[in-house]
Design an enzyme around this catalytic site. Structure first.
Site, PDB file in Angstrom:
ATOM      1  N   HIS A  12      -2.874   8.059   5.748  1.00  0.00           N
ATOM      2  CA  HIS A  12      -3.095   6.734   5.162  1.00  0.00           C
ATOM      3  C   HIS A  12      -4.526   6.306   5.484  1.00  0.00           C
ATOM      4  O   HIS A  12      -5.218   5.782   4.621  1.00  0.00           O
ATOM      5  CB  HIS A  12      -2.067   5.751   5.715  1.00  0.00           C
ATOM      6  CG  HIS A  12      -2.065   4.424   5.030  1.00  0.00           C
ATOM      7  ND1 HIS A  12      -1.994   4.284   3.653  1.00  0.00           N
ATOM      8  CD2 HIS A  12      -2.122   3.158   5.523  1.00  0.00           C
ATOM      9  CE1 HIS A  12      -2.012   3.007   3.334  1.00  0.00           C
ATOM     10  NE2 HIS A  12      -2.085   2.299   4.448  1.00  0.00           N
ATOM     11  N   PHE A  68       1.653  -3.282   4.049  1.00  0.00           N
ATOM     12  CA  PHE A  68       1.977  -4.589   4.604  1.00  0.00           C
ATOM     13  C   PHE A  68       3.473  -4.839   4.424  1.00  0.00           C
ATOM     14  O   PHE A  68       4.072  -4.471   3.418  1.00  0.00           O
ATOM     15  CB  PHE A  68       1.203  -5.687   3.868  1.00  0.00           C
ATOM     16  CG  PHE A  68      -0.225  -5.856   4.315  1.00  0.00           C
ATOM     17  CD1 PHE A  68      -0.764  -5.075   5.321  1.00  0.00           C
ATOM     18  CD2 PHE A  68      -1.038  -6.809   3.719  1.00  0.00           C
ATOM     19  CE1 PHE A  68      -2.079  -5.241   5.733  1.00  0.00           C
ATOM     20  CE2 PHE A  68      -2.350  -6.983   4.123  1.00  0.00           C
ATOM     21  CZ  PHE A  68      -2.874  -6.200   5.129  1.00  0.00           C
ATOM     22  N   CYS A  93       0.800  -1.225   0.000  1.00  0.00           N
ATOM     23  CA  CYS A  93       0.000   0.000   0.000  1.00  0.00           C
ATOM     24  C   CYS A  93       0.832   1.273   0.000  1.00  0.00           C
ATOM     25  O   CYS A  93       0.284   2.371  -0.135  1.00  0.00           O
ATOM     26  CB  CYS A  93      -0.927   0.003   1.212  1.00  0.00           C
ATOM     27  SG  CYS A  93      -1.892  -1.513   1.348  1.00  0.00           S
ATOM     28  N   HIS A 100      -9.745   1.830  -0.465  1.00  0.00           N
ATOM     29  CA  HIS A 100      -8.289   1.636  -0.423  1.00  0.00           C
ATOM     30  C   HIS A 100      -7.843   1.057  -1.762  1.00  0.00           C
ATOM     31  O   HIS A 100      -8.070  -0.124  -2.049  1.00  0.00           O
ATOM     32  CB  HIS A 100      -7.922   0.693   0.718  1.00  0.00           C
ATOM     33  CG  HIS A 100      -6.455   0.656   1.015  1.00  0.00           C
ATOM     34  ND1 HIS A 100      -5.496   1.187   0.171  1.00  0.00           N
ATOM     35  CD2 HIS A 100      -5.767   0.142   2.080  1.00  0.00           C
ATOM     36  CE1 HIS A 100      -4.308   1.005   0.688  1.00  0.00           C
ATOM     37  NE2 HIS A 100      -4.435   0.379   1.846  1.00  0.00           N
ATOM     38  N   LYS A 122      -9.458   7.892   1.508  1.00  0.00           N
ATOM     39  CA  LYS A 122     -10.000   6.538   1.404  1.00  0.00           C
ATOM     40  C   LYS A 122     -11.455   6.453   1.847  1.00  0.00           C
ATOM     41  O   LYS A 122     -12.156   5.500   1.498  1.00  0.00           O
ATOM     42  CB  LYS A 122      -9.157   5.560   2.217  1.00  0.00           C
ATOM     43  CG  LYS A 122      -7.772   5.302   1.645  1.00  0.00           C
ATOM     44  CD  LYS A 122      -7.005   4.296   2.482  1.00  0.00           C
ATOM     45  CE  LYS A 122      -5.619   4.021   1.923  1.00  0.00           C
ATOM     46  NZ  LYS A 122      -4.695   5.174   2.068  1.00  0.00           N
ATOM     47  N   GLU A 179      -1.409   5.612  13.318  1.00  0.00           N
ATOM     48  CA  GLU A 179      -1.186   6.880  12.615  1.00  0.00           C
ATOM     49  C   GLU A 179      -1.556   8.070  13.492  1.00  0.00           C
ATOM     50  O   GLU A 179      -0.882   9.105  13.456  1.00  0.00           O
ATOM     51  CB  GLU A 179      -1.988   6.897  11.314  1.00  0.00           C
ATOM     52  CG  GLU A 179      -1.593   8.019  10.384  1.00  0.00           C
ATOM     53  CD  GLU A 179      -2.112   7.845   8.976  1.00  0.00           C
ATOM     54  OE1 GLU A 179      -1.631   8.552   8.079  1.00  0.00           O
ATOM     55  OE2 GLU A 179      -3.028   7.007   8.765  1.00  0.00           O
TER      56      GLU A 179
END
Length: 411
Positions: free
Chosen positions: A302, A398, A162, A339, A334, A313
């Site tokens: 994010h 990830f 991502c 996403h 998002k 975050e």
């Protein structure tokens, strides 16, 4: 040091195609999440996402080429053409060896892979398409875009889940700074919104299962969040050396001034619970930009709508800004587009330039129940009217991959 500016924006997103339509949709708080209609879901446990329903690849490429390219490649070509058009870039007059392409993808041609594997199992290996490999391999998006625009300079496909497109933008920035290119088309593409990917993410409990209300499923930083919503699309930006842009009278959206990257080196999927990796990347981007915490106006987060990521975050925002965390506006794109995995950071960067251009920070949808562990200054409701001079864009993938970009108003 050579300065790098952004002169073209090309979004292909679940809420709109093209810069102007995308900005209008963001300002309106348009929701791109809903029941999936473009493919068969089988027995998938999740039946909604943020899909692009009206995409016609033949608008962007020859019909034969469209049949020989994966959807991820098609998105990349379309987004690159939008970015070049927006930048008013005459690619034929440029030195091709000073013109590069850095477009990453998290999953590459996963639809092509799945379809050909199914063909082999049902009909035998001789029925596998001769175009299977070039349609499937991740770097083919960068290759196609280079072919389309005649870009013979640096060409890379970065894959960091991502964080992919933020790393693509950051590495493109460094390439221009060190004088290896003058112009780079940079960003990400992803067409992984297919049954096999949904099944995989659902199996690991990463997706929202809000089946009764999919339009409210992507709810970053909300206490009742239960996972992310898969999206698809592509975002490509034109990064250009300042004097090259000035010489042709280009419109400059903003200046690229910092890039931080790190790896948590802790877990294959979960972020560092103390936010140390994200914190390092953020501080590095700010140090490169020459900013203090008091100077940052806006953070495009994010903000995945997952329990661990949003908490991490938020912690990082407080560690970076301290008491100023209450003043720095944070938003998550998002919440509208889902996403988009390897394309997420680029689409969010494009969205962020609206803040500089229009003095407006788009809202975060579906924020109804505050979470004490995500106590940040979130843009909600109708968004925030605010002059933005300096902004950060975050992506965390990830594998513990972290990427943070710093942009500022061009003066």
């Amino acid at each position: 040091m050579r300065r790098v500016v952004v002169t073209g924006l090309g979004p292909i997103s679940p809420i709109a195609t093209g810069k102007d339509a995308y900005w209008k949709a963001l300002r309106e708080g348009r929701n791109g999440v809903g029941p999936i209609t473009t493919f068969e879901l089988g027995d998938c446990p999740v039946t909604f996402g943020a899909e692009i329903k009206d995409f016609d690849p033949t608008r962007w490429m020859d019909g034969k080429e469209a049949k020989r390219s994966d959807r991820a490649i098609q998105f990349a070509v379309a987004a690159s053409k939008l970015a070049v058009e927006d930048a008013k870039l005459d690619t034929k007059s440029m030195d091709p060896y000073r013109f590069g392409v850095y477009i990453g993808t998290g999953q590459g041609g996963i639809e092509t892979s799945f379809n050909n594997f199914k063909t082999m199992m049902e009909k035998g290996s001789r029925r596998v398409s001769p175009y299977f490999i070039p349609m499937m391999i991740s770097n083919m998006s960068t290759a196609y875009v280079a072919i389309v625009h005649g870009a013979k300079g640096p060409n890379l496909c970065i894959v960091t889940a991502c964080a992919t497109s933020l790393h693509s933008l950051g590495e493109a920035y460094h390439t221009i700074v060190r004088d290896d290119a003058d112009v780079i088309l940079a960003g990400g593409t992803e067409a992984a919104l297919r049954a096999i990917s949904i099944a995989g993410f659902a199996s690991m409990k990463a997706l929202s299962t809000r089946m009764d209300s999919p339009e409210t499923a992507s709810r970053p930083f909300d206490k009742d969040r239960d996972g992310f919503v898969m999206g698809e699309g592509a975002g490509v930006l034109v990064l250009e050396e300042l004097e090259h842009a000035r010489a042709r009278g280009a419109h400059i959206y903003g200046e690229f001034v910092g890039y931080g990257t790190s790896c948590d080196a802790g877990h294959i999927t979960a972020p560092d619970p103390e936010a140390e990796g994200a914190l390092y990347a953020t501080r590095h981007a700010m140090r490169m930009a020459g900013w203090s915490p008091e100077q940052v106006d806006y953070v495009n987060a994010h903000g995945t709508s997952t329990g661990l990521n949003d908490k991490m975050e938020s912690m990082m925002v407080h560690k970076v800004f301290g008491e100023r965390a209450k003043d720095v506006v944070v938003t998550s794109t998002k919440s509208m587009i889902g996403h988009c995995l390897g394309a997420a950071g680029a689409l969010e960067t494009i969205a962020s330039f609206q803040a500089i251009e229009q003095g407006y920070i788009h809202p975060t949808l579906n924020y109804t129940t505050p979470d004490p562990e995500c106590d940040i200054n979130l843009s909600t409701g109708r968004g925030v009217e605010k002059k933005v001079d300096r902004m950060l864009v975050n992506s965390f993938g990830f594998g513990g991959h972290n990427g943070v970009l710093a942009f500022q108003r061009f003066v």
